[in-house]
Design an enzyme around this catalytic site. Structure first.
Site, short mmCIF file in Angstrom:
data_model
loop_
_atom_site.label_atom_id
_atom_site.label_comp_id
_atom_site.label_asym_id
_atom_site.label_seq_id
_atom_site.Cartn_x
_atom_site.Cartn_y
_atom_site.Cartn_z
N SER A 1 0.80 -1.23 0.00
CA SER A 1 0.00 0.00 0.00
C SER A 1 0.83 1.28 0.00
O SER A 1 0.25 2.37 -0.05
CB SER A 1 -0.97 0.01 1.19
OG SER A 1 -2.09 -0.80 0.90
N LYS B 1 -0.09 3.65 -2.73
CA LYS B 1 -1.11 4.71 -2.64
C LYS B 1 -0.48 6.08 -2.48
O LYS B 1 -1.15 7.10 -2.70
CB LYS B 1 -2.08 4.40 -1.50
CG LYS B 1 -2.91 3.14 -1.74
CD LYS B 1 -3.92 2.92 -0.63
CE LYS B 1 -4.79 1.69 -0.89
NZ LYS B 1 -4.11 0.43 -0.53
N SER C 1 -6.49 3.42 4.01
CA SER C 1 -5.76 2.74 2.93
C SER C 1 -6.72 1.86 2.12
O SER C 1 -6.44 0.70 1.82
CB SER C 1 -4.60 1.90 3.48
OG SER C 1 -3.72 1.53 2.45
N LYS D 1 3.04 6.78 5.09
CA LYS D 1 2.16 5.68 4.68
C LYS D 1 2.72 4.34 5.13
O LYS D 1 3.93 4.11 5.14
CB LYS D 1 2.00 5.68 3.16
CG LYS D 1 0.91 4.78 2.63
CD LYS D 1 -0.46 5.38 2.86
CE LYS D 1 -1.57 4.41 2.45
NZ LYS D 1 -1.66 3.23 3.33
#
Length: 412
Positions: A52, A55, A112, A214
């Site tokens: 992720s 992202k 997320s 993140k």
């Protein structure tokens, strides 16, 4: 199975292993965001699954679309069957429903959400595969030469690979290119349809100075994290790939950041300013109603690095006052940016108001519209200050690498 088939099977298996991407279950890097100095590195250029962390690039593309007027924060984006059918983590969006750009962005930052990632991909690229190619092209333009994207979410794909070094470049680019949106990464929880979603990045609450960025996890990637931390005006970017658990990954990130801060001579942390609670008396003053967004920003709140198309801070206060289009103010204020879009100007001013500890109770956000032959300009300002308060406010913002100019009476 006869000998010939066994031989063919062995050869195919060997070829598959040789063609498989080099994988280090663990990689890490700490870099000084301002100087580029590498302070800690282990397997930093080995390609791994970003999960992720992907992202971050999806959000970069979203911010870019906002700046170019291709999206607005309030725009309703359609949810396709593909988006609704994505695997968790997700919001549970329903096919044929809509969701605002802002909610998609906040869902990516905090939850997320994979369904939100596909919504954004299709809004910008039409198809997720097209969007992934756009992501890869932009990544290479940012110097992320060892990164390839195949989807917008980070869900497993053997061709979706990046490195610790490339992800540090992306973290720096997000702060440098979109400072007016970067503060969103420090959001610890977000409510959507009466349900609150907490940010997966636990360093925001447990490691002083963290303001992003993140986390990521798949079974193949392990637990990944990109962290951005500011202490005593020094920003370090930490990246960890392949943690065994989320807790051990976070603990290791803190260890390598502690070592890196010590290496640059920061052993004591200056007390960070606490954002004041909003006061009902602090109202937003708008010179005129916000229009349709225009293509490009003129100026964003600066990180201390030069940006394309940026107006020099010393030039801002020298701009002539608007005249009858703006309400005349007889006291001091500050300006934190000038934009062609209303929304980024408002966000920059709101962010500045939240970050300044020293502002008096009557401080107000003031978005000033200036109409010119080439289009409108929106100045992001705070008003209701005396000279000392204005200069103190700018000092606080500059300590946080934000652009600020004190504006004397007569220039509002």
């Amino acid at each position: 199975m006869n000998l010939g088939l066994k031989l063919i099977s062995t050869m195919l298996l060997t070829l598959f292993v040789l063609m498989a991407p080099a994988q280090a279950k663990y990689a890490s890097l700490v870099i000084d965001a301002h100087t580029g100095e590498v302070l800690y590195s282990r397997n930093a250029d080995t390609r791994n699954y970003p999960a992720s962390l992907t992202k971050m690039m999806t959000l970069y593309m979203a911010f870019d679309a906002l700046e170019k007027g291709k999206l607005t924060m309030k725009q309703k984006l359609p949810v396709s069957k593909r988006a609704a059918g994505m695997a968790p983590s997700k919001l549970g969006l329903r096919y044929k429903s809509t969701i605002s750009t802002k909610d998609v962005i906040m869902a990516l930052v905090t939850k997320s959400a994979n369904d939100a990632a596909v919504v954004m991909a299709e809004a910008i690229g039409g198809k997720e595969t097209t969007f992934a190619r756009m992501m890869t092209k932009k990544a290479h333009a940012l110097g992320m030469t060892r990164t390839t994207f195949r989807n917008a979410s980070g869900l497993p794909n053997r061709g979706q690979l990046s490195t610790a070094r490339d992800m540090s470049k992306l973290a720096i680019a997000l702060k440098r290119d979109f400072p007016q949106y970067y503060h969103l990464f420090s959001t610890q929880s977000y409510k959507y349809k009466n349900r609150s979603y907490r940010n997966h990045n636990k360093l925001l609450a447990s490691y002083q100075g963290t303001d992003g960025v993140k986390t990521g996890y798949t079974r193949a990637s392990g637990f990944n994290l990109v962290a951005s931390v500011v202490r005593n005006e020094r920003r370090l970017i930490g990246v960890v790939f392949g943690g065994k658990t989320g807790r051990s990954r976070d603990r290791h990130m803190k260890e390598i950041l502690d070592k890196s801060f010590k290496r640059v001579g920061i052993t004591q942390v200056a007390k960070l300013p606490v954002a004041p609670k909003r006061n009902p008396r602090r109202e937003t003053i708008i010179a005129s109603a916000p229009p349709q967004p225009a293509p490009q920003p003129i100026l964003t709140a600066s990180t201390g690095l030069s940006l394309p198309g940026q107006i020099a801070p010393e030039q801002i206060a020298a701009v002539q006052p608007v005249g009858s289009a703006a309400q005349e103010i007889t006291d001091w204020g500050i300006q934190v940016g000038a934009f062609k879009n209303y929304e980024p100007a408002k966000m920059a001013a709101d962010q500045a108001l939240a970050q300044i500890k020293s502002t008096p109770t009557g401080t107000q956000v003031h978005i000033q519209q200036v109409d010119k032959a080439e289009g409108s300009l929106y100045r992001a300002r705070l008003k209701g200050l005396d000279e000392i308060a204005a200069r103190n406010a700018c000092r606080e913002l500059k300590q946080q690498r934000m652009s600020c100019v004190a504006v004397p009476p007569g220039l509002f």
